[in-house]
Design a protein around this motif. Structure first.
Motif, mmCIF file in Angstrom:
data_model
loop_
_atom_site.group_PDB
_atom_site.id
_atom_site.type_symbol
_atom_site.label_atom_id
_atom_site.label_comp_id
_atom_site.label_asym_id
_atom_site.label_seq_id
_atom_site.Cartn_x
_atom_site.Cartn_y
_atom_site.Cartn_z
ATOM 1 N N ILE A 130 -5.479 -4.522 29.641
ATOM 2 C CA ILE A 130 -6.201 -3.376 29.078
ATOM 3 C C ILE A 130 -6.422 -3.595 27.593
ATOM 4 O O ILE A 130 -7.392 -3.103 27.006
ATOM 5 C CB ILE A 130 -5.415 -2.072 29.321
ATOM 6 C CG1 ILE A 130 -5.328 -1.764 30.820
ATOM 7 C CG2 ILE A 130 -6.023 -0.899 28.558
ATOM 8 C CD1 ILE A 130 -6.670 -1.497 31.475
ATOM 9 N N PHE A 131 -5.546 -4.377 26.969
ATOM 10 C CA PHE A 131 -5.586 -4.593 25.524
ATOM 11 C C PHE A 131 -6.030 -6.005 25.187
ATOM 12 O O PHE A 131 -5.766 -6.949 25.928
ATOM 13 C CB PHE A 131 -4.203 -4.339 24.923
ATOM 14 C CG PHE A 131 -3.659 -2.968 25.224
ATOM 15 C CD1 PHE A 131 -4.072 -1.869 24.487
ATOM 16 C CD2 PHE A 131 -2.778 -2.774 26.271
ATOM 17 C CE1 PHE A 131 -3.597 -0.595 24.779
ATOM 18 C CE2 PHE A 131 -2.290 -1.513 26.569
ATOM 19 C CZ PHE A 131 -2.708 -0.411 25.817
ATOM 20 N N GLY A 132 -6.688 -6.148 24.056
ATOM 21 C CA GLY A 132 -7.084 -7.450 23.572
ATOM 22 C C GLY A 132 -5.972 -8.079 22.751
ATOM 23 O O GLY A 132 -5.024 -7.418 22.325
ATOM 24 N N GLY A 133 -6.074 -9.389 22.536
ATOM 25 C CA GLY A 133 -5.099 -10.080 21.692
ATOM 26 C C GLY A 133 -3.700 -10.032 22.274
ATOM 27 O O GLY A 133 -3.497 -10.133 23.481
ATOM 28 N N LEU A 134 -2.735 -9.854 21.403
ATOM 29 C CA LEU A 134 -1.338 -9.804 21.812
ATOM 30 C C LEU A 134 -0.966 -8.402 22.280
ATOM 31 O O LEU A 134 -1.372 -7.399 21.684
ATOM 32 C CB LEU A 134 -0.421 -10.206 20.654
ATOM 33 C CG LEU A 134 -0.508 -11.676 20.221
ATOM 34 C CD1 LEU A 134 0.196 -11.876 18.879
ATOM 35 C CD2 LEU A 134 0.106 -12.590 21.274
ATOM 36 N N GLY A 146 -8.932 -12.791 23.337
ATOM 37 C CA GLY A 146 -10.041 -12.050 23.929
ATOM 38 C C GLY A 146 -9.915 -10.555 23.745
ATOM 39 O O GLY A 146 -8.910 -10.040 23.236
ATOM 40 N N PRO A 147 -10.932 -9.810 24.197
ATOM 41 C CA PRO A 147 -10.963 -8.357 24.034
ATOM 42 C C PRO A 147 -10.199 -7.651 25.154
ATOM 43 O O PRO A 147 -9.879 -8.246 26.187
ATOM 44 C CB PRO A 147 -12.452 -8.035 24.133
ATOM 45 C CG PRO A 147 -12.966 -9.068 25.117
ATOM 46 C CD PRO A 147 -12.179 -10.323 24.808
ATOM 47 N N GLY A 148 -9.935 -6.382 24.947
ATOM 48 C CA GLY A 148 -9.386 -5.557 26.010
ATOM 49 C C GLY A 148 -10.473 -5.176 26.995
ATOM 50 O O GLY A 148 -11.652 -5.531 26.830
ATOM 51 N N ALA A 149 -10.088 -4.472 28.046
ATOM 52 C CA ALA A 149 -11.054 -4.052 29.071
ATOM 53 C C ALA A 149 -12.104 -3.140 28.446
ATOM 54 O O ALA A 149 -11.792 -2.282 27.621
ATOM 55 C CB ALA A 149 -10.330 -3.326 30.195
ATOM 56 N N TYR A 150 -13.370 -3.329 28.869
ATOM 57 C CA TYR A 150 -14.442 -2.509 28.299
ATOM 58 C C TYR A 150 -15.502 -2.226 29.353
ATOM 59 O O TYR A 150 -15.624 -2.934 30.354
ATOM 60 C CB TYR A 150 -15.069 -3.187 27.076
ATOM 61 C CG TYR A 150 -15.730 -4.523 27.341
ATOM 62 C CD1 TYR A 150 -17.091 -4.621 27.643
ATOM 63 C CD2 TYR A 150 -14.995 -5.711 27.274
ATOM 64 C CE1 TYR A 150 -17.699 -5.847 27.873
ATOM 65 C CE2 TYR A 150 -15.595 -6.946 27.505
ATOM 66 C CZ TYR A 150 -16.946 -7.011 27.795
ATOM 67 O OH TYR A 150 -17.557 -8.227 28.030
ATOM 68 N N LEU A 151 -16.287 -1.162 29.107
ATOM 69 C CA LEU A 151 -17.352 -0.757 30.020
ATOM 70 C C LEU A 151 -18.641 -1.480 29.695
ATOM 71 O O LEU A 151 -18.927 -1.795 28.535
ATOM 72 C CB LEU A 151 -17.592 0.749 29.936
ATOM 73 C CG LEU A 151 -16.522 1.676 30.504
ATOM 74 C CD1 LEU A 151 -16.874 3.125 30.175
ATOM 75 C CD2 LEU A 151 -16.380 1.488 32.013
ATOM 76 N N LEU A 152 -19.434 -1.714 30.724
ATOM 77 C CA LEU A 152 -20.779 -2.243 30.553
ATOM 78 C C LEU A 152 -21.794 -1.148 30.822
ATOM 79 O O LEU A 152 -21.618 -0.334 31.737
ATOM 80 C CB LEU A 152 -21.050 -3.387 31.534
ATOM 81 C CG LEU A 152 -20.400 -4.741 31.295
ATOM 82 C CD1 LEU A 152 -20.860 -5.723 32.363
ATOM 83 C CD2 LEU A 152 -20.720 -5.290 29.907
ATOM 84 N N ASP A 153 -22.873 -1.142 30.030
ATOM 85 C CA ASP A 153 -23.990 -0.266 30.351
ATOM 86 C C ASP A 153 -24.740 -0.849 31.554
ATOM 87 O O ASP A 153 -24.636 -2.045 31.840
ATOM 88 C CB ASP A 153 -24.942 -0.145 29.156
ATOM 89 C CG ASP A 153 -24.300 0.599 27.990
ATOM 90 O OD1 ASP A 153 -23.437 1.461 28.267
ATOM 91 O OD2 ASP A 153 -24.646 0.296 26.842
#
Length: 330
Positions: free
Chosen positions: A144-148, A315-322
């Motif tokens: 759910i989170f990016g990085g560490l 990398g990034p955390g979880a995210y929504l796509l349009d």
């Protein structure tokens, strides 16, 4: 909204998760600490339907049995919270080999948690999404989170969640050495439970790993790359030692896996700082500084034949796509 698409990336534990205190809730026997990668995203769309059951499609194939049951279990939690019985069509696409020890389930269930919560009209905090993702796959709570990120062991569904950690040192990277993309003969859950039940070394693993979580957290706070790397390699080898003590042994690492560990040690002796790690599979992940990732990759290729290598930055955390949007390039 009755349809949502989310993207999540795999994470690799620097301090490992192996063994559960509660199988139903996926509560871990110890905490862990990980790095989310900027490669191998999973994209998942959840769309509510009027069908009499859920449909789960992964890479174009309809799932059944345990794999689909785990997805439905997460959907049931979302439905209960949303106060609806509507079923859903879940369509997921992996860009990482499934069940090959490359954290595909972490990315998959993090994406599922994000997409399903939005499709069913919920507005969940990252901590709540972490709890939800954990119910599908323990390590997913960290993606759910990016990085560490640190997964706090906790003692209940409410307290066993991940949180992001701030890193102020040089940018981190991982070189992912893919020895095999084949599905594992022993799945992570089966191997984990067998280790807990039969290995005389498991309790020692739990005690030592809990201490490593605290040491790694201090290393992150102090931006101490050397300590973080040493702890990561130690945690991985201790985890696999606990598996080898099971009856019969659970063995994921191969001769080539150990050859890569040896090669990474040789790099350090030559002044190129890198540290090896491995999860429930033969593939090896090498933690290094981002600016040295290309050199680490080149040096390992010169030493080890027939291994595909991928460089991943944080990398990034979880995210929504349009609607119609594609995942961002790594």
């Amino acid at each position: 909204m009755t349809r949502a698409t989310a993207v999540a990336h795999p994470n690799i534990a620097l301090v490992k998760y192996w063994g559960k205190a509660d199988r139903e809730l996926n509560l871990p026997a110890t905490g862990s600490l990980s790095l989310t990668l900027g490669i191998f995203p999973t994209t998942t769309t959840v769309e509510l339907t009027e069908e009499a059951t859920d449909q789960v499609i992964l890479d174009g194939a309809t799932l059944s049995g345990e794999e689909s049951a785990r997805v439905r279990a997460v959907l049931d939690l979302v439905r209960e919270r949303a106060g609806t019985g509507a079923h859903a069509r879940v369509t997921s696409t992996n860009t990482v080999p499934t069940a090959a020890g490359l954290a595909s389930s972490a990315a998959a269930f993090a994406a599922l948690a994000k997409a399903s919560s939005v499709a069913y009209g919920l507005s969940l905090s990252d901590a709540e999404l972490s709890r939800l993702a954990r119910r599908g796959s323990g390590s997913a709570c960290r993606s759910i989170f990016g990085g560490l990120a640190r997964w706090n062991q906790g003692t209940s569904d409410e307290t066993s969640v991940a949180e992001p950690l701030e890193w102020k040192g040089e940018d981190l990277a991982m070189v992912v050495a893919v020895i095999s993309s084949a599905r594992k003969k022993i799945g992570s859950r089966a191997g984990m439970n067998h280790t807990v039940e039969t290995s005389p070394y498991f309790e020692g693993w739990v005690r030592s790993n809990a201490a490593l979580v605290e040491r790694a957290s201090r290393a992150v706070a102090e931006a101490d790359f050397t300590s973080l790397g040493e702890i990561a390699e130690m945690s991985a080898l201790r985890m696999h030692a606990s598996m080898l003590g099971a009856e019969p042994p659970v063995r994921y690492l191969t001769g080539k896996s150990f050859a890569i560990f040896d090669a990474v040690q040789a790099l350090r002796e030559e002044g190129l700082e890198a540290y090896a790690s491995a999860d429930a599979g033969p593939n090896v992940k090498i933690l290094c500084r981002s600016r040295e990732a290309a050199l680490v990759t080149q040096s390992l290729r010169e030493r080890i034949e027939d291994v595909k290598m991928h460089v991943a930055n944080a990398g990034p955390g979880a995210y929504l796509l349009d609607e119609g949007e594609r995942p961002s390039a790594a």
